[in-house]
Motif scaffolding. Structure first.
Motif, PDB file in Angstrom:
ATOM      1  N   GLY A  73       0.799  -1.222   0.000  1.00  0.00           N
ATOM      2  CA  GLY A  73       0.000   0.000   0.000  1.00  0.00           C
ATOM      3  C   GLY A  73       0.833   1.273   0.000  1.00  0.00           C
ATOM      4  O   GLY A  73       1.627   1.494   0.922  1.00  0.00           O
ATOM      5  N   ALA A  74       0.665   2.093  -1.048  1.00  0.00           N
ATOM      6  CA  ALA A  74       1.388   3.369  -1.132  1.00  0.00           C
ATOM      7  C   ALA A  74       0.468   4.529  -0.763  1.00  0.00           C
ATOM      8  O   ALA A  74       0.313   5.494  -1.499  1.00  0.00           O
ATOM      9  N   PRO A 133      -0.302   7.346   2.561  1.00  0.00           N
ATOM     10  CA  PRO A 133       0.674   8.148   3.306  1.00  0.00           C
ATOM     11  C   PRO A 133       1.540   7.318   4.254  1.00  0.00           C
ATOM     12  O   PRO A 133       2.724   7.605   4.412  1.00  0.00           O
ATOM     13  N   GLY A 149       2.248   3.857   4.116  1.00  0.00           N
ATOM     14  CA  GLY A 149       3.143   2.960   3.376  1.00  0.00           C
ATOM     15  C   GLY A 149       4.313   3.730   2.787  1.00  0.00           C
ATOM     16  O   GLY A 149       5.470   3.277   2.841  1.00  0.00           O
ATOM     17  N   LEU A 184       4.302  -2.275  -2.883  1.00  0.00           N
ATOM     18  CA  LEU A 184       3.313  -2.818  -3.817  1.00  0.00           C
ATOM     19  C   LEU A 184       2.006  -2.056  -3.660  1.00  0.00           C
ATOM     20  O   LEU A 184       1.431  -2.013  -2.569  1.00  0.00           O
ATOM     21  N   ASN A 217      -6.344   5.615  -2.513  1.00  0.00           N
ATOM     22  CA  ASN A 217      -7.565   5.713  -1.691  1.00  0.00           C
ATOM     23  C   ASN A 217      -7.933   7.175  -1.448  1.00  0.00           C
ATOM     24  O   ASN A 217      -9.109   7.555  -1.506  1.00  0.00           O
ATOM     25  N   SER A 248      -6.793  18.242   9.546  1.00  0.00           N
ATOM     26  CA  SER A 248      -5.502  18.495  10.187  1.00  0.00           C
ATOM     27  C   SER A 248      -4.636  19.270   9.205  1.00  0.00           C
ATOM     28  O   SER A 248      -4.609  18.969   8.013  1.00  0.00           O
ATOM     29  N   LYS A 286      -1.825  -5.551  -7.117  1.00  0.00           N
ATOM     30  CA  LYS A 286      -2.739  -5.834  -6.003  1.00  0.00           C
ATOM     31  C   LYS A 286      -2.280  -7.109  -5.302  1.00  0.00           C
ATOM     32  O   LYS A 286      -2.194  -8.177  -5.935  1.00  0.00           O
ATOM     33  N   ALA A 322       0.258  -1.940   4.990  1.00  0.00           N
ATOM     34  CA  ALA A 322      -0.285  -0.573   5.136  1.00  0.00           C
ATOM     35  C   ALA A 322      -1.412  -0.377   4.127  1.00  0.00           C
ATOM     36  O   ALA A 322      -1.517   0.664   3.481  1.00  0.00           O
ATOM     37  N   ILE A 342     -17.814   9.041   0.209  1.00  0.00           N
ATOM     38  CA  ILE A 342     -18.262  10.437   0.133  1.00  0.00           C
ATOM     39  C   ILE A 342     -18.258  10.881  -1.335  1.00  0.00           C
ATOM     40  O   ILE A 342     -17.226  11.293  -1.854  1.00  0.00           O
ATOM     41  N   ILE A 372      -6.022 -11.288   2.747  1.00  0.00           N
ATOM     42  CA  ILE A 372      -4.683 -11.409   2.151  1.00  0.00           C
ATOM     43  C   ILE A 372      -3.643 -11.927   3.150  1.00  0.00           C
ATOM     44  O   ILE A 372      -2.572 -12.351   2.752  1.00  0.00           O
ATOM     45  N   PHE A 427      -8.119   7.099  13.588  1.00  0.00           N
ATOM     46  CA  PHE A 427      -6.725   7.076  13.135  1.00  0.00           C
ATOM     47  C   PHE A 427      -6.282   8.430  12.575  1.00  0.00           C
ATOM     48  O   PHE A 427      -7.032   9.102  11.882  1.00  0.00           O
ATOM     49  N   LEU A 428      -5.045   8.788  12.872  1.00  0.00           N
ATOM     50  CA  LEU A 428      -4.438  10.009  12.306  1.00  0.00           C
ATOM     51  C   LEU A 428      -3.142   9.646  11.601  1.00  0.00           C
ATOM     52  O   LEU A 428      -2.384   8.789  12.079  1.00  0.00           O
TER      53      LEU A 428
HETATM   54  C1  LIG Z   1     -12.561  11.670   4.415  1.00  0.00           C
HETATM   55  C2  LIG Z   1     -11.399  11.422   5.299  1.00  0.00           C
HETATM   56  C3  LIG Z   1     -10.723  12.495   5.869  1.00  0.00           C
HETATM   57  C4  LIG Z   1      -9.624  12.285   6.686  1.00  0.00           C
HETATM   58  N1  LIG Z   1      -8.983  13.363   7.242  1.00  0.00           N
HETATM   59  C5  LIG Z   1      -7.876  13.173   7.991  1.00  0.00           C
HETATM   60  C6  LIG Z   1      -7.142  14.303   8.507  1.00  0.00           C
HETATM   61  O1  LIG Z   1      -7.531  15.450   8.339  1.00  0.00           O
HETATM   62  N2  LIG Z   1      -6.013  14.049   9.221  1.00  0.00           N
HETATM   63  C7  LIG Z   1      -5.562  12.785   9.461  1.00  0.00           C
HETATM   64  O2  LIG Z   1      -4.516  12.633  10.096  1.00  0.00           O
HETATM   65  N3  LIG Z   1      -6.240  11.711   9.007  1.00  0.00           N
HETATM   66  C8  LIG Z   1      -7.378  11.870   8.279  1.00  0.00           C
HETATM   67  N4  LIG Z   1      -8.068  10.776   7.804  1.00  0.00           N
HETATM   68  C9  LIG Z   1      -7.696   9.416   8.297  1.00  0.00           C
HETATM   69  C10 LIG Z   1      -6.438   8.768   7.670  1.00  0.00           C
HETATM   70  O3  LIG Z   1      -5.274   9.462   8.010  1.00  0.00           O
HETATM   71  C11 LIG Z   1      -6.497   8.558   6.185  1.00  0.00           C
HETATM   72  O4  LIG Z   1      -7.547   7.668   5.920  1.00  0.00           O
HETATM   73  C12 LIG Z   1      -5.207   7.987   5.556  1.00  0.00           C
HETATM   74  O5  LIG Z   1      -5.402   7.912   4.164  1.00  0.00           O
HETATM   75  C13 LIG Z   1      -4.789   6.610   6.067  1.00  0.00           C
HETATM   76  O6  LIG Z   1      -3.541   6.282   5.483  1.00  0.00           O
HETATM   77  P1  LIG Z   1      -3.072   4.771   5.204  1.00  0.00           P
HETATM   78  O7  LIG Z   1      -1.747   4.902   4.484  1.00  0.00           O
HETATM   79  O8  LIG Z   1      -3.115   3.986   6.445  1.00  0.00           O
HETATM   80  O9  LIG Z   1      -4.179   4.126   4.239  1.00  0.00           O
HETATM   81  P2  LIG Z   1      -4.716   4.557   2.796  1.00  0.00           P
HETATM   82  O10 LIG Z   1      -4.518   6.002   2.534  1.00  0.00           O
HETATM   83  O11 LIG Z   1      -6.069   4.017   2.735  1.00  0.00           O
HETATM   84  O12 LIG Z   1      -3.733   3.793   1.794  1.00  0.00           O
HETATM   85  C14 LIG Z   1      -3.765   2.402   1.594  1.00  0.00           C
HETATM   86  C15 LIG Z   1      -3.165   2.092   0.223  1.00  0.00           C
HETATM   87  O13 LIG Z   1      -3.084   0.671   0.084  1.00  0.00           O
HETATM   88  C16 LIG Z   1      -3.498   0.292  -1.215  1.00  0.00           C
HETATM   89  N5  LIG Z   1      -3.977  -1.096  -1.149  1.00  0.00           N
HETATM   90  C17 LIG Z   1      -5.106  -1.552  -0.543  1.00  0.00           C
HETATM   91  N6  LIG Z   1      -5.199  -2.891  -0.676  1.00  0.00           N
HETATM   92  C18 LIG Z   1      -4.107  -3.280  -1.378  1.00  0.00           C
HETATM   93  C19 LIG Z   1      -3.640  -4.551  -1.837  1.00  0.00           C
HETATM   94  N7  LIG Z   1      -4.311  -5.679  -1.588  1.00  0.00           N
HETATM   95  N8  LIG Z   1      -2.486  -4.592  -2.543  1.00  0.00           N
HETATM   96  C20 LIG Z   1      -1.773  -3.440  -2.791  1.00  0.00           C
HETATM   97  N9  LIG Z   1      -2.186  -2.224  -2.389  1.00  0.00           N
HETATM   98  C21 LIG Z   1      -3.323  -2.147  -1.672  1.00  0.00           C
HETATM   99  C22 LIG Z   1      -4.596   1.306  -1.557  1.00  0.00           C
HETATM  100  O14 LIG Z   1      -4.764   1.403  -2.958  1.00  0.00           O
HETATM  101  C23 LIG Z   1      -4.028   2.587  -0.932  1.00  0.00           C
HETATM  102  O15 LIG Z   1      -3.233   3.325  -1.828  1.00  0.00           O
HETATM  103  C24 LIG Z   1      -9.174  10.966   6.971  1.00  0.00           C
HETATM  104  C25 LIG Z   1      -9.848   9.899   6.392  1.00  0.00           C
HETATM  105  C26 LIG Z   1     -10.941  10.107   5.566  1.00  0.00           C
HETATM  106  C27 LIG Z   1     -11.635   8.920   4.955  1.00  0.00           C
END
Ligand SMILES: Cc1cc2nc3c(=O)[nH]c(=O)nc-3n(C[C@H](O)[C@H](O)[C@H](O)COP(=O)(O)OP(=O)(O)OC[C@H]3O[C@@H](n4cnc5c(N)ncnc54)[C@H](O)[C@@H]3O)c2cc1C
Length: 457
Positions: free
Chosen positions: A38-39, A41, A43, A60, A69, A80, A136, A179, A210, A343, A404-405
């Motif tokens: 997952g790329a 923030p 990852g 990946l 996403n 934030s 994926k 991630a 949304i 997975i 989560f943040l």
């Molecule tokens: C509307 C909204 C607003 C938000 N606002 C804030 C904010 O203001 N401040 C804050 O700190 N947080 C905020 N968040 C919460 C959170 O920080 C975010 O959701 C953030 O994107 C999470 O990061 P992540 O890297 O964990 O996951 P994600 O950003 O979801 O990234 C996961 C990545 O993994 C990839 N992936 C998934 N499955 C697979 C697979 N099987 N194989 C390969 N790749 C895969 C996806 O394509 C995606 O690119 C918000 C969330 C939402 C939904």
């Protein structure tokens, strides 16, 4: 002999030469890279920390670009400011490559976060060569063994089975950082949390997430009878956008369905709210309900979502009585998300049975007790799994908890990367400087930019 098709999950069949290729490294795992799934923030931050420590890695990503996403909610403004959305190791690498940092107190939209931070980060020479886009991950296991076997398990390489541009591919690694987030795996509308066949069949008429009601999705909702399900900030975003659309398309009907005992519970403290902007948001929704622009149904527990002659029919219970809402053209469902464990089912994991968070995180993040700002910093120790060198990080590590943040995720992967680099002292020392109210700004101008709680999502 093992049937080669045993390795297959989903549509992809491993070809003979691919199996042979992955069988060439029968040695110990140590020389292999770390694999990040997952790329998003978090990852990408893991990649930045590993790169800064001179560790080899592969990243990946299922989508066609980093931040896939977040792109899907790109029109939403974060709560934030930039200051909390940028990982420190990532910022150092970016600055060394001539990146001009954004104005740190400004609030980016999802789109701006991707364009001004994640995209440049994923294009750095330290990271780009190791990213595999359109890849994926289908399943992760240990090479030539299953999770029942214990002998030398920790020394055996991980094998990651993936679909890359429609082709089956395997990767080997010495560690795996999952991630993958939860955004692609929404909860159903049904109050039981169970995905019933009828609801699945209506997927063309239901948006989970949304939608850009005032932008690219406007045509879909103009003058339609729309039911919004959920009592949190995402649902409120959708309701306010629909109300704005209704001004130019007065036939638009807006139904708001929640499990809360009374609609007032969703308004918050209004003018008495400790956070002024949150109070204003509550007042705005309150006004929309009072003047009849939004019709609230609460407590409404949806038991069945099905197709009827006049559209979608919702059958549920309200104050003990069974009722039906019919003639709905479209639904917008914001009932949260859940992690996809399919997975990693061949790995030994410890997952909390209620929150579905990484096992030891559950008491730290319980949303019944904690807001995002009161979760204490945690790292490798709390995130370690029974499967050695496997970690679930980022929003997926919080399971179904919505608190989560990004800042918390950055500290998680700093610690995990330190551990995987052999710097155990740095892994152990976890620090996170967050205000108790969370990192979400309350000085927002536009109504759709106001938080429903002190947490961001
Ligand atoms: C509307 C909204 C607003 C938000 N606002 C804030 C904010 O203001 N401040 C804050 O700190 N947080 C905020 N968040 C919460 C959170 O920080 C975010 O959701 C953030 O994107 C999470 O990061 P992540 O890297 O964990 O996951 P994600 O950003 O979801 O990234 C996961 C990545 O993994 C990839 N992936 C998934 N499955 C697979 C697979 N099987 N194989 C390969 N790749 C895969 C996806 O394509 C995606 O690119 C918000 C969330 C939402 C939904």
């Amino acid at each position: 002999m093992t049937n080669q098709n045993d390795l297959v999950i989903g549509c992809c069949t491993p070809k003979k030469n691919e199996i042979e290729k992955s069988s060439q490294n029968n040695g110990k795992a140590r020389a292999l890279p770390v694999a990040i799934i997952g790329a998003g923030p978090v990852g990408l931050a893991a990649a930045a920390h590993l790169a800064s420590r001179g560790q080899s890695f592969i990243l990946l990503e299922a989508g066609k670009q980093a931040g896939a996403n977040i792109k899907s909610w790109g029109h939403i403004r974060l709560f934030s400011p930039w200051r909390y959305n940028i990982d420190k190791a990532a910022a150092s690498l970016l600055s060394a490559n001539g990146w001009v940092q954004p104005q740190m107190e400004a609030l980016p939209t999802g789109e701006e976060l991707v364009e001004h931070y994640l995209k440049p980060l994923s294009s750095l020479p330290e990271i780009k060569p190791f990213i595999h886009l359109n890849t994926k991950v289908l399943s992760v296991g240990r090479k030539d063994t299953d999770k029942m076997k214990t002998a030398n398990g920790d020394e055996i390489p991980f094998v990651i089975h993936a679909e890359q541009n429609g082709e089956y591919k395997t990767f080997e690694s010495r560690a795996v950082i999952d991630a993958a987030g939860t955004w692609g795996n929404p909860n159903p509308a049904s109050s039981s949390g169970i995905w019933l066949a009828d609801e699945r069949e209506l997927k063309e008429k239901i948006f989970y997430g949304i939608p850009d009601v005032l932008g690219s999705e406007q045509q879909r909702y103009r003058n339609k009878r729309v039911a919004v399900v959920g009592g949190g900030h995402s649902a409120i975003n959708a309701l306010l956008d629909l109300a704005a659309l209704k001004e130019s398309c007065p036939e638009t009907e807006i139904l708001w369905i929640m499990r809360r005992n009374q609609v007032e519970d969703a308004y918050g403290g209004e003018e008495k709210d400790a956070l002024e902007a949150r109070g204003r948001l509550g007042s705005k929704i309150h006004q929309l309900v009072d003047n009849g622009q939004v019709e609230a149904f609460t407590p409404f527990r949806i038991q069945l979502v099905k197709e009827s002659e006049t559209g979608i029919e919702l059958i549920g219970s309200q104050n003990g009585k069974q009722i039906s809402l019919d003639g709905i053209d479209e639904m917008i469902v914001n009932t949260g998300n859940r992690p996809d464990f399919s997975i990693i089912s061949e790995l030994r994991t410890s997952i909390d049975s209620a929150t579905e968070s990484a096992g030891s995180l559950a008491p730290l993040i319980d949303p019944n007790i904690h807001s995002c700002g009161t979760v204490r910093p945690h790292g490798e120790k709390e995130l370690s799994q029974p499967e050695k060198n496997f970690y679930i990080v980022g929003s997926k590590s919080y399971g179904r908890a919505p608190t989560f943040l990004m800042a918390t995720g950055y500290e998680q992967v700093r610690s995990v990367a330190a551990y995987l680099s052999g710097d155990f002292a740095a892994a152990e020392k976890v620090e996170l400087d967050l205000p108790e109210t969370g990192v979400c700004s309350v000085n927002l101008k536009s109504s759709i930019e106001e938080p429903a709680s002190s947490c961001c999502n």
